[in-house]
Scaffold this motif. Structure first.
Motif, PDB file in Angstrom:
ATOM      1  N   LEU A   1       0.808  -1.208   0.000  1.00  0.00           N
ATOM      2  CA  LEU A   1       0.000   0.000   0.000  1.00  0.00           C
ATOM      3  C   LEU A   1       0.835   1.249   0.000  1.00  0.00           C
ATOM      4  N   PRO A   2       0.353   2.321  -0.641  1.00  0.00           N
ATOM      5  CA  PRO A   2       0.948   3.625  -0.422  1.00  0.00           C
ATOM      6  C   PRO A   2       0.566   4.126   0.956  1.00  0.00           C
ATOM      7  N   PHE A   3       1.226   5.212   1.364  1.00  0.00           N
ATOM      8  CA  PHE A   3       1.005   5.716   2.711  1.00  0.00           C
ATOM      9  C   PHE A   3      -0.473   5.900   3.020  1.00  0.00           C
ATOM     10  N   ALA A   4      -1.247   6.371   2.038  1.00  0.00           N
ATOM     11  CA  ALA A   4      -2.600   6.820   2.321  1.00  0.00           C
ATOM     12  C   ALA A   4      -3.555   5.685   2.610  1.00  0.00           C
ATOM     13  N   ALA A   5      -3.168   4.450   2.264  1.00  0.00           N
ATOM     14  CA  ALA A   5      -4.054   3.329   2.524  1.00  0.00           C
ATOM     15  C   ALA A   5      -3.840   2.750   3.912  1.00  0.00           C
ATOM     16  N   GLN A   6      -2.870   3.254   4.668  1.00  0.00           N
ATOM     17  CA  GLN A   6      -2.612   2.749   6.004  1.00  0.00           C
ATOM     18  C   GLN A   6      -3.744   3.132   6.952  1.00  0.00           C
ATOM     19  N   ALA A   7      -3.899   2.359   7.994  1.00  0.00           N
ATOM     20  CA  ALA A   7      -4.778   2.738   9.096  1.00  0.00           C
ATOM     21  C   ALA A   7      -4.055   2.380  10.385  1.00  0.00           C
ATOM     22  N   SER A   8      -2.834   2.846  10.506  1.00  0.00           N
ATOM     23  CA  SER A   8      -1.983   2.440  11.614  1.00  0.00           C
ATOM     24  C   SER A   8      -2.352   3.159  12.895  1.00  0.00           C
ATOM     25  N   SER A   9      -2.064   2.529  14.003  1.00  0.00           N
ATOM     26  CA  SER A   9      -2.394   3.113  15.300  1.00  0.00           C
ATOM     27  C   SER A   9      -1.593   4.375  15.553  1.00  0.00           C
ATOM     28  N   SER A  10      -0.487   4.559  14.854  1.00  0.00           N
ATOM     29  CA  SER A  10       0.317   5.760  15.054  1.00  0.00           C
ATOM     30  C   SER A  10      -0.313   6.988  14.419  1.00  0.00           C
ATOM     31  N   SER A  11      -1.224   6.793  13.458  1.00  0.00           N
ATOM     32  CA  SER A  11      -1.794   7.940  12.747  1.00  0.00           C
ATOM     33  C   SER A  11      -3.237   8.217  13.098  1.00  0.00           C
ATOM     34  N   ARG A  12      -3.903   7.282  13.803  1.00  0.00           N
ATOM     35  CA  ARG A  12      -5.295   7.527  14.155  1.00  0.00           C
ATOM     36  C   ARG A  12      -5.687   6.632  15.312  1.00  0.00           C
ATOM     37  N   THR A  13      -6.802   6.960  15.952  1.00  0.00           N
ATOM     38  CA  THR A  13      -7.293   6.111  17.018  1.00  0.00           C
ATOM     39  C   THR A  13      -7.794   4.805  16.437  1.00  0.00           C
ATOM     40  N   SER A  14      -7.845   3.774  17.256  1.00  0.00           N
ATOM     41  CA  SER A  14      -8.307   2.489  16.772  1.00  0.00           C
ATOM     42  C   SER A  14      -9.791   2.560  16.423  1.00  0.00           C
ATOM     43  N   THR A  15     -10.168   1.807  15.381  1.00  0.00           N
ATOM     44  CA  THR A  15     -11.554   1.808  14.945  1.00  0.00           C
ATOM     45  C   THR A  15     -12.426   1.148  15.997  1.00  0.00           C
ATOM     46  N   SER A  16     -13.555   1.759  16.279  1.00  0.00           N
ATOM     47  CA  SER A  16     -14.502   1.186  17.228  1.00  0.00           C
ATOM     48  C   SER A  16     -15.893   1.405  16.687  1.00  0.00           C
ATOM     49  N   ALA A  17     -16.890   0.882  17.412  1.00  0.00           N
ATOM     50  CA  ALA A  17     -18.266   1.009  16.968  1.00  0.00           C
ATOM     51  C   ALA A  17     -18.701   2.457  16.866  1.00  0.00           C
ATOM     52  N   SER A  18     -18.025   3.348  17.579  1.00  0.00           N
ATOM     53  CA  SER A  18     -18.416   4.755  17.560  1.00  0.00           C
ATOM     54  C   SER A  18     -17.509   5.600  16.680  1.00  0.00           C
ATOM     55  N   ASP A  19     -16.620   4.979  15.925  1.00  0.00           N
ATOM     56  CA  ASP A  19     -15.720   5.719  15.049  1.00  0.00           C
ATOM     57  C   ASP A  19     -16.541   6.405  13.957  1.00  0.00           C
ATOM     58  N   PRO A  20     -16.491   7.739  13.833  1.00  0.00           N
ATOM     59  CA  PRO A  20     -17.288   8.411  12.808  1.00  0.00           C
ATOM     60  C   PRO A  20     -16.604   8.499  11.450  1.00  0.00           C
ATOM     61  N   PHE A  21     -15.335   8.042  11.342  1.00  0.00           N
ATOM     62  CA  PHE A  21     -14.594   8.197  10.087  1.00  0.00           C
ATOM     63  C   PHE A  21     -14.547   6.892   9.288  1.00  0.00           C
ATOM     64  N   THR A  22     -15.653   6.159   9.307  1.00  0.00           N
ATOM     65  CA  THR A  22     -15.715   4.872   8.603  1.00  0.00           C
ATOM     66  C   THR A  22     -15.744   5.017   7.090  1.00  0.00           C
ATOM     67  N   LEU A  23     -16.000   6.228   6.580  1.00  0.00           N
ATOM     68  CA  LEU A  23     -16.101   6.438   5.130  1.00  0.00           C
ATOM     69  C   LEU A  23     -14.835   7.040   4.540  1.00  0.00           C
ATOM     70  N   GLY A  24     -13.788   7.210   5.370  1.00  0.00           N
ATOM     71  CA  GLY A  24     -12.518   7.674   4.859  1.00  0.00           C
ATOM     72  C   GLY A  24     -12.492   9.166   4.585  1.00  0.00           C
ATOM     73  N   VAL A  25     -11.514   9.567   3.787  1.00  0.00           N
ATOM     74  CA  VAL A  25     -11.306  10.971   3.434  1.00  0.00           C
ATOM     75  C   VAL A  25     -11.053  11.065   1.943  1.00  0.00           C
ATOM     76  N   ALA A  26     -11.183  12.275   1.409  1.00  0.00           N
ATOM     77  CA  ALA A  26     -10.951  12.476  -0.021  1.00  0.00           C
ATOM     78  C   ALA A  26     -10.611  13.940  -0.262  1.00  0.00           C
ATOM     79  N   SER A  27     -10.032  14.198  -1.434  1.00  0.00           N
ATOM     80  CA  SER A  27      -9.796  15.572  -1.872  1.00  0.00           C
ATOM     81  C   SER A  27     -10.108  15.663  -3.355  1.00  0.00           C
ATOM     82  N   GLY A  28     -10.321  16.892  -3.826  1.00  0.00           N
ATOM     83  CA  GLY A  28     -10.679  17.031  -5.231  1.00  0.00           C
ATOM     84  C   GLY A  28     -10.635  18.456  -5.723  1.00  0.00           C
TER      85      GLY A  28
END
Length: 527
Positions: free
Chosen positions: A20-47
């Motif tokens: 993967l390139p950097f942007a496909a990571q979901a490492s614990s160093s860059s974000r909180t761990s995913t949980s049932a209340s995680d609101p960022f389940t749809l990812g991010v984008a730019s355009g």
């Protein structure tokens, strides 16, 4: 100039281990761990990048498939903060701010940044409460006067969720393009099982056929929750346009595919209500500027984006303003109505905008990002009979001639048409008059296959219409995308295909490469 590239990392996201390139990571160093209340389940984008800014996007959803279409979010505004940095560790933050995600917009966020430096790479992320989003990478375009040395641009279309895994999106992300164009059919409207891919469907749509705002929002969320699609969004800015399935198969202006009451198509008023809902959900789920906020009249999706002096991208809308398909739609022999001089696939305002853009362009490459097959593709070998598709530009022959003659008359240096829709790869040379075998080539068309739609291909590289239409130079029936490299001297197009979409994690390979040379007309086969 080419922007920096990084070594690929090994990570496990959703469908299994992959490079993967950097942007496909979901490492614990860059974000909180995913949980049932995680609101960022749809990812991010730019355009929609410019020389001094870009649109940043996210949408909050703790339960993406919730039938309300609101992603399980509370019916109240939520504060969202964002950061933009020059490095992926966010040691050098250049912008911070806060916006409000509101329930009436399905808690989507569109940040229109300005004041950034031209031709630079940036990293961004969002935060709400204790939750941190994945990191995305984006970039600004070169300054208007700058001739960039190169741009790697990928384009794709037609990702039917049920027909396969979105591995091609992940492989596209691994190519680390500087810009991605999506040419339509980003999502499909059908309820589970109605549209069967070759070999059967490998996963199901949630919810009913999309006919109202809740169902369109739910469907977009199901697609956006896919980790392979998230990886492609996070790697580079996108320029997006819709085709038909974001609303309804083969719709045209205010005319639906059929008049079935259960699909909201039994009156013009009901279909326009369905269309408004689809446009609203599309805007909410795409990194688009405020200029594309839908109104009661529709949505403004055609627009122009420049990459310095290297390339101008004319992003088109061939659905919202077109005349209804002639002769009842489909493939029709000798449909005289398609030749009517008054017929248009763009509408008069968009046609004038495009022709004015040709005349004003000083770009090395003028690229039309549009949806449906542009070159003539006649299935009948007789010179007296034509058998062509009414849904593509063949059904709007005068409209095509005006556009093609327009770039010829304007002296456009290097015209290239990019196309999706047909679920197959094609490479075509273009003419003003296809009936004249001696007519000169005046441009070329690159057609990407689907990401998944119709399911696994059969690998075929010949198609009967090629013998009848010698300007059709290449065909392949496999799933994938097109990767291009644009320089002042040439544009190289690599037709990339994955081995399968029936199971996740397939490899990708370049099946063919074509080159267009500056100032010369016609495709040159390189692989």
């Amino acid at each position: 100039m080419d922007l920096s590239r990084r070594s690929l990392l090994i990570a496990s996201v959703g469908t299994g281990a992959a490079s993967l390139p950097f942007a496909a990571q979901a490492s614990s160093s860059s974000r909180t761990s995913t949980s049932a209340s995680d609101p960022f389940t749809l990812g991010v984008a730019s355009g929609d990048p410019t020389a001094d800014g870009v649109v940043l996007w996210t949408r909050l959803a703790t339960d993406p498939l919730h039938e309300s279409g609101l992603g399980g979010m509370p019916s109240r505004p939520v504060a969202v903060r964002y950061e933009v940095a020059t490095d992926e560790q966010f040691r050098h933050v250049v912008r911070r701010g806060a916006v409000t995600a509101r329930p009436e917009s399905a808690h989507s966020v569109h940040v229109e940044l300005t004041g950034l430096l031209a031709g630079r790479e940036y990293f961004y992320r969002f935060r709400t409460d204790r939750h941190l989003s994945p990191t995305g990478r984006t970039r600004t375009t070169p300054a208007a006067h700058e001739m960039a040395s190169a741009l790697t641009m990928a384009f794709a279309s037609c990702s039917q969720y049920e027909h396969g895994w979105f591995t091609a999106y992940r492989r596209l992300a691994e190519d680390e393009p500087g810009l991605v164009l999506h040419l339509g059919d980003y999502q499909y409207e059908y309820k589970a099982g109605v549209y069967q891919g070759r070999g059967g469907n490998v996963r199901d749509h949630a919810g009913p056929e999309t006919v109202d705002l809740a169902s369109y929002r739910q469907r977009h969320a199901q697609y956006k929750a896919d980790p392979d699609l998230q990886a492609a969004h996070a790697v580079a800015p996108w320029l997006v346009v819709f085709d038909d399935h974001e609303i309804d198969n083969n719709w045209a202006a205010d005319v639906p595919e059929n008049t079935k009451p259960d699909e909201g198509n039994d009156s013009t008023a009901r279909f326009l209500a369905r269309r408004r809902a689809a446009f609203q959900a599309y805007y909410e789920n795409m990194p688009l500027r405020r200029a594309s906020i839908p109104s009661s009249d529709g949505i403004k999706i055609y627009r122009r984006s420049t990459w310095g002096r290297l390339a101008t991208f004319h992003m088109m809308d061939t659905r919202q303003y077109r005349d209804d398909q002639a002769c009842g739609d489909g493939w029709k022999p000798n449909c005289d109505a398609r030749l009517d001089e008054s017929r248009t696939i763009t509408g008069p305002l968009q046609e004038r905008w495009l022709l004015d853009g040709f005349r004003a362009s000083r770009a090395q490459w003028d690229v039309l990002g549009q949806q449906v097959f542009f070159a003539e593709k006649d299935r009948n070998a007789s010179a007296e009979v034509t058998d062509v598709s009414m849904d593509g530009w063949d059904g709007y022959a005068a409209s095509r001639r005006r556009i093609t003659q327009g770039w010829v008359d304007a002296g456009v240096r290097n015209p290239v048409v990019l196309t999706g829709d047909v679920h197959r790869s094609w490479a075509n040379d273009l003419k003003v008059d296809y009936r004249d075998p001696d007519a000169p080539v005046v441009g070329s068309e690159l057609v990407c296959t689907s990401i998944t739609s119709t399911g696994d291909g059969d690998g075929s590289t010949t198609e009967p219409t090629m013998a009848i239409n010698p300007h059709l130079k290449y065909y392949n029936d496999d799933r994938g995308y097109v990767r291009t490299r644009i320089t002042p001297r040439s544009m190289t197009a690599d037709f990339r295909a994955v081995t399968t979409v029936a199971t996740p994690g397939a490899s990708v390979a370049t099946r063919a490469s074509f080159e267009l040379l500056d100032g010369q007309r016609g495709l040159q086969r390189r692989l």
